[in-house]
Design an enzyme around this catalytic site. Sequence first.
Site, PDB file in Angstrom:
ATOM      1  N   TYR A 273       9.424   7.733  16.868  1.00  0.00           N
ATOM      2  CA  TYR A 273       9.317   7.665  15.397  1.00  0.00           C
ATOM      3  C   TYR A 273      10.393   8.554  14.772  1.00  0.00           C
ATOM      4  O   TYR A 273      11.162   8.116  13.907  1.00  0.00           O
ATOM      5  CB  TYR A 273       7.911   8.104  14.957  1.00  0.00           C
TER       6      TYR A 273
ATOM      7  N   SER B   5       0.835  -1.211   0.000  1.00  0.00           N
ATOM      8  CA  SER B   5       0.000   0.000   0.000  1.00  0.00           C
ATOM      9  C   SER B   5       0.864   1.252   0.000  1.00  0.00           C
ATOM     10  O   SER B   5       2.093   1.183   0.081  1.00  0.00           O
ATOM     11  CB  SER B   5      -0.960   0.010   1.208  1.00  0.00           C
TER      12      SER B   5
ATOM     13  N   ASP C 139       6.483 -11.201   7.003  1.00  0.00           N
ATOM     14  CA  ASP C 139       6.426 -10.260   8.116  1.00  0.00           C
ATOM     15  C   ASP C 139       7.882  -9.964   8.473  1.00  0.00           C
ATOM     16  O   ASP C 139       8.601 -10.851   8.953  1.00  0.00           O
ATOM     17  CB  ASP C 139       5.690 -10.900   9.300  1.00  0.00           C
TER      18      ASP C 139
HETATM   19  N1  LIG Z   1       2.330   8.620   5.132  1.00  0.00           N
HETATM   20  C1  LIG Z   1       3.103   9.533   5.686  1.00  0.00           C
HETATM   21  O1  LIG Z   1       2.654  10.638   6.066  1.00  0.00           O
HETATM   22  C2  LIG Z   1       4.582   9.270   5.844  1.00  0.00           C
HETATM   23  C3  LIG Z   1       5.419  10.378   6.077  1.00  0.00           C
HETATM   24  C4  LIG Z   1       6.784  10.159   6.205  1.00  0.00           C
HETATM   25  C5  LIG Z   1       7.286   8.890   6.106  1.00  0.00           C
HETATM   26  N2  LIG Z   1       6.461   7.820   5.903  1.00  0.00           N
HETATM   27  C6  LIG Z   1       7.059   6.491   5.816  1.00  0.00           C
HETATM   28  O2  LIG Z   1       6.696   5.898   4.585  1.00  0.00           O
HETATM   29  C7  LIG Z   1       6.802   4.469   4.693  1.00  0.00           C
HETATM   30  C8  LIG Z   1       5.576   3.835   4.044  1.00  0.00           C
HETATM   31  O3  LIG Z   1       4.428   4.199   4.786  1.00  0.00           O
HETATM   32  P1  LIG Z   1       3.041   4.576   4.091  1.00  0.00           P
HETATM   33  O4  LIG Z   1       2.748   5.990   4.438  1.00  0.00           O
HETATM   34  O5  LIG Z   1       3.027   4.163   2.673  1.00  0.00           O
HETATM   35  O6  LIG Z   1       2.037   3.695   4.980  1.00  0.00           O
HETATM   36  P2  LIG Z   1       1.098   2.437   4.626  1.00  0.00           P
HETATM   37  O7  LIG Z   1       0.214   2.764   3.472  1.00  0.00           O
HETATM   38  O8  LIG Z   1       0.477   2.051   5.912  1.00  0.00           O
HETATM   39  O9  LIG Z   1       2.135   1.323   4.151  1.00  0.00           O
HETATM   40  C9  LIG Z   1       2.997   0.682   5.061  1.00  0.00           C
HETATM   41  C10 LIG Z   1       3.565  -0.565   4.405  1.00  0.00           C
HETATM   42  O10 LIG Z   1       4.461  -1.206   5.343  1.00  0.00           O
HETATM   43  C11 LIG Z   1       4.139  -2.600   5.359  1.00  0.00           C
HETATM   44  N3  LIG Z   1       4.474  -3.195   6.656  1.00  0.00           N
HETATM   45  C12 LIG Z   1       4.127  -2.755   7.886  1.00  0.00           C
HETATM   46  N4  LIG Z   1       4.578  -3.610   8.825  1.00  0.00           N
HETATM   47  C13 LIG Z   1       5.215  -4.612   8.162  1.00  0.00           C
HETATM   48  C14 LIG Z   1       5.863  -5.810   8.567  1.00  0.00           C
HETATM   49  N5  LIG Z   1       5.951  -6.157   9.872  1.00  0.00           N
HETATM   50  N6  LIG Z   1       6.407  -6.614   7.630  1.00  0.00           N
HETATM   51  C15 LIG Z   1       6.311  -6.290   6.313  1.00  0.00           C
HETATM   52  N7  LIG Z   1       5.710  -5.175   5.867  1.00  0.00           N
HETATM   53  C16 LIG Z   1       5.152  -4.354   6.784  1.00  0.00           C
HETATM   54  C17 LIG Z   1       2.638  -2.653   5.088  1.00  0.00           C
HETATM   55  O11 LIG Z   1       2.296  -3.898   4.502  1.00  0.00           O
HETATM   56  P3  LIG Z   1       1.480  -5.124   5.197  1.00  0.00           P
HETATM   57  O12 LIG Z   1       0.546  -4.546   6.198  1.00  0.00           O
HETATM   58  O13 LIG Z   1       0.838  -5.801   4.023  1.00  0.00           O
HETATM   59  O14 LIG Z   1       2.566  -5.961   5.798  1.00  0.00           O
HETATM   60  C18 LIG Z   1       2.479  -1.561   4.041  1.00  0.00           C
HETATM   61  O15 LIG Z   1       2.751  -2.074   2.752  1.00  0.00           O
HETATM   62  C19 LIG Z   1       6.972   4.168   6.181  1.00  0.00           C
HETATM   63  O16 LIG Z   1       8.326   3.855   6.455  1.00  0.00           O
HETATM   64  C20 LIG Z   1       6.590   5.489   6.861  1.00  0.00           C
HETATM   65  O17 LIG Z   1       7.241   5.655   8.097  1.00  0.00           O
HETATM   66  C21 LIG Z   1       5.114   7.982   5.758  1.00  0.00           C
END
Ligand SMILES: NC(=O)c1ccc[n+]([C@@H]2O[C@H](COP(=O)([O-])OP(=O)(O)OC[C@H]3O[C@@H](n4cnc5c(N)ncnc54)[C@H](OP(=O)(O)O)[C@@H]3O)[C@@H](O)[C@H]2O)c1
Length: 253
Positions: free
Chosen positions: A148, A11, A59
């Site tokens: 974080y 995602s 995972d």
């Molecule tokens: N959205 C923001 O505002 C933002 C801002 C700055 C940085 N980020 C960073 O961007 C990155 C991606 O986040 P996102 O915003 O795209 O959020 P997201 O849509 O919730 O996606 C998170 C992804 O991480 C995977 N994940 C979580 N726990 C996992 C595990 N134990 N093993 C394998 N995969 C795992 C999830 O897949 P499954 O659940 O299918 O395992 C999902 O594909 C993160 O590192 C986050 O800290 C996000």
Amino acid sequence: MTTALITGASSGIGAEYARQLAARGADLVLVARDRDALEALAVNLRRTHGVSVDVLVADLLAPRQRERVQERLADASRPVQVLVNNAGHGLSFAFERNSVDDEVRHLDLHVEVPMRLTHAALGPMLARGSGRIINVASVAAFIPRGTYGAAKGWVVSFSGWANARYAPRGVTVTAVCPGFTHTNFHERAGLPPGQEGVPSWLWLDAPAVVAESLRDAARGRSVSIPSLRYKALVALARFAPASLVARLAERGR
Ligand SMILES: NC(=O)c1ccc[n+]([C@@H]2O[C@H](COP(=O)([O-])OP(=O)(O)OC[C@H]3O[C@@H](n4cnc5c(N)ncnc54)[C@H](OP(=O)(O)O)[C@@H]3O)[C@@H](O)[C@H]2O)c1
């Protein structure tokens, strides 16, 4: 032919890396826990771009499952030229209200996992004299935002050091530092959309974040801060009084 392995590809930002890298003709290895979401994305990208897409359900906090990802990265007979360490999640509460075990799992996913996967990928990349590692951090690395921000600070520091050390040997390492980006991240951390207390102009879209970060990584930059808005905010945070930055940083998550 380039192969890219992307963690957290089911995602949000990770799925967008998959779409943009496939559009450039890269074969993919998609890693996350949600098999259905990965398979659906794989079917779509194979059909749209004619690339090969492998799904590796894991995972990353389960050592045996994470080892399969490390083995895939270390397999010199199936080279991976681009590693995107993107998997991550937020925590629902402030530090003192989270269980310490949840905090440790959060730290492992943001620090131990990218370190192990980078280590696994580096050997073959250095042997070939080329490779690209993209570590998704956050602007939270530059402002006080609990564990974080501290974990993402490690990612920025590690990437800066690794880029200086390995770029001369052909392997670049880039920390990508998005601001608030529309994905599943905030909802998964228990915050319904619209309850962030974050003004709309601070929100980014994943396609723009990923496109800019891929340009910065191609230029060999150690840090990518997508959007002028956030570049300016990070620059301001360096000079603003620490108490003001800390107060503003309390907004959102
Ligand atoms: N959205 C923001 O505002 C933002 C801002 C700055 C940085 N980020 C960073 O961007 C990155 C991606 O986040 P996102 O915003 O795209 O959020 P997201 O849509 O919730 O996606 C998170 C992804 O991480 C995977 N994940 C979580 N726990 C996992 C595990 N134990 N093993 C394998 N995969 C795992 C999830 O897949 P499954 O659940 O299918 O395992 C999902 O594909 C993160 O590192 C986050 O800290 C996000």
